[in-house]
Scaffold this motif. Structure first.
Motif, mmCIF file in Angstrom:
data_model
loop_
_atom_site.group_PDB
_atom_site.id
_atom_site.type_symbol
_atom_site.label_atom_id
_atom_site.label_comp_id
_atom_site.label_asym_id
_atom_site.label_seq_id
_atom_site.Cartn_x
_atom_site.Cartn_y
_atom_site.Cartn_z
ATOM 1 N N PHE A 77 -83.589 23.813 38.805
ATOM 2 C CA PHE A 77 -83.166 25.074 38.217
ATOM 3 C C PHE A 77 -84.137 25.578 37.168
ATOM 4 O O PHE A 77 -84.230 26.775 36.930
ATOM 5 N N LEU A 136 -76.004 33.394 38.944
ATOM 6 C CA LEU A 136 -75.728 32.143 39.640
ATOM 7 C C LEU A 136 -74.880 32.421 40.867
ATOM 8 O O LEU A 136 -73.942 33.216 40.815
ATOM 9 N N TYR A 140 -70.653 22.754 39.262
ATOM 10 C CA TYR A 140 -72.084 22.961 39.462
ATOM 11 C C TYR A 140 -72.537 24.275 38.841
ATOM 12 O O TYR A 140 -73.586 24.340 38.202
ATOM 13 N N HIS A 147 -75.220 24.544 35.790
ATOM 14 C CA HIS A 147 -76.452 25.310 35.956
ATOM 15 C C HIS A 147 -76.570 26.395 34.894
ATOM 16 O O HIS A 147 -77.674 26.685 34.409
#
Length: 225
Positions: free
Chosen positions: A88, A147, A158, A162
């Protein structure tokens, strides 16, 4: 110029394909045997990509340089637990690394985040009496919008992790701390907006409680009281 991460996984197939179609390819893999096979296959195909034996999550140590217009990762970084954060980080910094993109998806229409920000600020004030800086909430809302998810209010662990990585890696520590402070409340609001219940909701709350990242390969377990 193309950078192929984990090229040996497919014995160099992707690297060789790009090289035979005119790309100047740098290919990296940490498995020596797989890299040797990729080199042999490239020689047999009559192409000479630059193969590097090294760790793809430590690109800064390999002297790969910059100026790439294509990054290739067929499941290498995302399948390494220690590579999740780096995956990321690369995604966040891709435009700085690449001079341009050869193929780009159609841009999504920009969402007006002002109503979302106002809704959350009102919800938080009514619930806890808190009045965070609007700029901090705007940064969190904007990061959330970039995202992937089945909807804006989706709040999987998740997606939460992130978001933390992108904020902590993209801003100075003091500002990142201010942006991430309301993350547990933001996730609780998203849970209410989606009607999420049971184990999935609890997993989202737990991920939001781990709302700091210390820059290592994993999440800092320090929780916000």
């Amino acid at each position: 110029m193309a950078l192929d991460l984990g090229c040996g996984t497919s014995t160099g197939t992707g690297t060789i394909y790009l090289a035979t179609h005119g790309w100047d390819v740098t290919a990296i893999d940490m498995v020596a045997k797989a890299l040797a096979t990729a080199r042999r296959n490239a020689t047999a195909a009559g192409v000479t990509p630059c193969f590097i034996h090294g760790d793809v999550i430590r690109l800064h140590e390999l002297g790969t340089g910059d100026g790439y217009t294509l990054l290739v990762d067929f499941g290498c970084l995302r399948n390494l637990p220690e590579g999740l954060a780096e995956h990321f980080r690369l995604r966040q910094r891709a435009r700085a690394l690449c001079e341009s993109f050869t193929v780009a998806p159609e841009p999504r229409p920009q969402q007006d985040l002002n109503p979302i920000i106002e809704d959350f600020v009102t919800w938080l004030r009514d619930r806890d009496g808190r009045r965070p800086e609007r700029e901090d909430i705007a940064t969190l809302a904007d990061t959330w919008s970039h995202l992937s998810g089945p909807g804006y209010y989706a709040c999987s662990p998740y997606r939460i992790e992130h978001a933390v990585i992108l904020v902590a890696d993209g801003y100075v520590e003091k500002y990142a701390e201010a942006v991430l402070d309301p993350l547990p409340q933001w996730v609780e609001w998203c849970i209410e907006c989606t009607g999420l219940t049971g184990e999935l909701a609890e997993r989202a709350r737990q991920a939001a409680a781990n709302n700091r990242w210390d820059g290592s390969d994993g999440m800092d377990l320090r929780r916000t009281e």
